[in-house]
Design an enzyme around this catalytic site. Structure first.
Site, short mmCIF file in Angstrom:
data_model
loop_
_atom_site.label_atom_id
_atom_site.label_comp_id
_atom_site.label_asym_id
_atom_site.label_seq_id
_atom_site.Cartn_x
_atom_site.Cartn_y
_atom_site.Cartn_z
N GLU A 156 0.85 -1.19 0.00
CA GLU A 156 0.00 0.00 0.00
C GLU A 156 0.89 1.24 0.00
OE1 GLU A 156 -3.03 2.24 3.16
OE2 GLU A 156 -2.50 0.13 3.45
N ASP B 83 0.31 5.16 0.53
CA ASP B 83 -0.60 6.26 0.85
C ASP B 83 -0.03 7.56 0.27
OD1 ASP B 83 -2.34 4.59 2.21
OD2 ASP B 83 -1.31 4.87 4.12
#
Length: 336
Positions: free
Chosen positions: A167, A169
């Site tokens: 992931e 961000d």
């Protein structure tokens, strides 16, 4: 995309000689641009799809309509998408907290290959108070959504929701604070805390916020660059553009934990090279009131300001706007 009809209804219709026309799944259009330094930016035929588990839109593929998206606080206009946290249902204000993904014309998620590339987006965080999070991020989801991308299937992240995956961000932000955070994973071992950069936490107290260097009371452009050398990610750099002026000093990340345990910055780069799915959401945090983002050493918000009940009563119109999404060669996405 997959269209489903109840088998009994389908057979009955066929037996009666009726023509069966399944209702197509609705995906709000959101054009984006893929850019190169040599050829400029080419518009992409993209749209957005709600996460399958969204509260008011957990219907089978072929059943969501434009009104279902509006009921979940999602609307598009031109190249902009607006996400509202709260919506009125039968006259009562209720949390929608939508999460959406970027979908290609082929009915699969767009896989952005961003190694040695950049991603830019125009944002308006002016209506996001303390405790809110307008998130714009990348997840290494399967392009087909593990079977049905058109219905918003297959979510994963480094917190291992759905399943564990890398992931990145790009933005977790409101009008008071912002952070960018890589969360690499090696198998199911993920760096859940990540290696974030928050200007306020780094000592830049006058850099980001209403009336500050990056004035969040007005729209601005966020550019995130993923520089690589020899096919290996070397640093992630943030800059901003507002009122035609480039603003540096938004932060640089050049390391991220252990390569042997979670993959580190190298592992994050490998995921970026394979291609990651763009996700956007708006949410708040009853457990921590988003203090990890915008309170204490992380931002100027006071205890209690981030409470969901306070937000709902004092900021019922809270929303975020993402627009003009572009990705491609470093230096190519913000050329006129």
């Amino acid at each position: 995309m997959t269209l489903r009809l109840p088998v009994i209804s389908l057979l009955a219709s066929l037996a009666a000689g009726a023509v069966v026309v399944p209702r197509a799944e609705f995906h709000p259009p959101l054009p984006t641009w893929k850019c190169t330094t040599s050829g400029g930016c080419v518009q992409q035929n993209t749209s957005v799809v709600l996460d399958r588990d969204s509260k008011y839109a957990a219907h089978s593929a072929g059943s969501r309509t434009e009104s279902d998206y509006a009921a979940m606080g999602v609307s598009t206009s031109g190249n902009a998408v607006t996400l509202y946290h709260y919506v009125k249902t039968n006259g009562t204000l209720v949390p929608a907290s939508p999460r959406i993904y970027l979908l290609g014309a082929d009915g699969k998620y767009v896989l952005m290959d961003l190694l040695n590339q950049e991603l830019s987006v125009d944002v308006d965080f002016s209506a996001l108070p303390c405790g809110e999070n307008g998130a714009f991020y990348l997840s290494e989801m399967a392009a087909d959504g593990r079977g049905d991308a058109g219905a918003g299937d297959g979510y994963c992240d480094a917190q291992c929701q759905g399943y564990c995956c890398n992931e990145m961000d790009i933005l977790e932000a409101n009008s008071m604070a912002t952070a960018m955070t890589p969360h690499p994973c090696k198998g199911n071992n993920c760096d859940r805390s990540g290696c974030g950069y928050n200007p306020y936490a780094s000592g830049q107290r006058g850099f980001y916020g209403p009336g500050k260097t990056v004035d969040t009371s007005k729209p601005f452009t966020v550019v995130t660059q993923f520089a690589a050398s020899g096919g290996k990610l070397t640093q992630i750099t943030r800059k901003y553009i507002q009122n035609g002026r480039e603003i540096g000093g938004g932060g640089t990340i050049s390391s991220c934990g252990s390569e042997s345990s979670t993959g580190g910055l190298t592992g994050m780069g490998e995921a970026l090279g394979r291609g990651m799915v763009l996700a956007m959401s708006i949410w708040n945090d009853a457990a921590q009131e988003m203090a990890w983002l915008d309170a204490g050493n992380n931002g100027p918000c006071a205890s209690g300001q981030g409470s969901p009940s306070v937000i709902q009563s004092q900021h019922p119109d809270t929303h975020v706007v993402f627009s003009n999404i572009r990705w491609g060669d470093i230096g190519s996405t913000t050329k006129n």
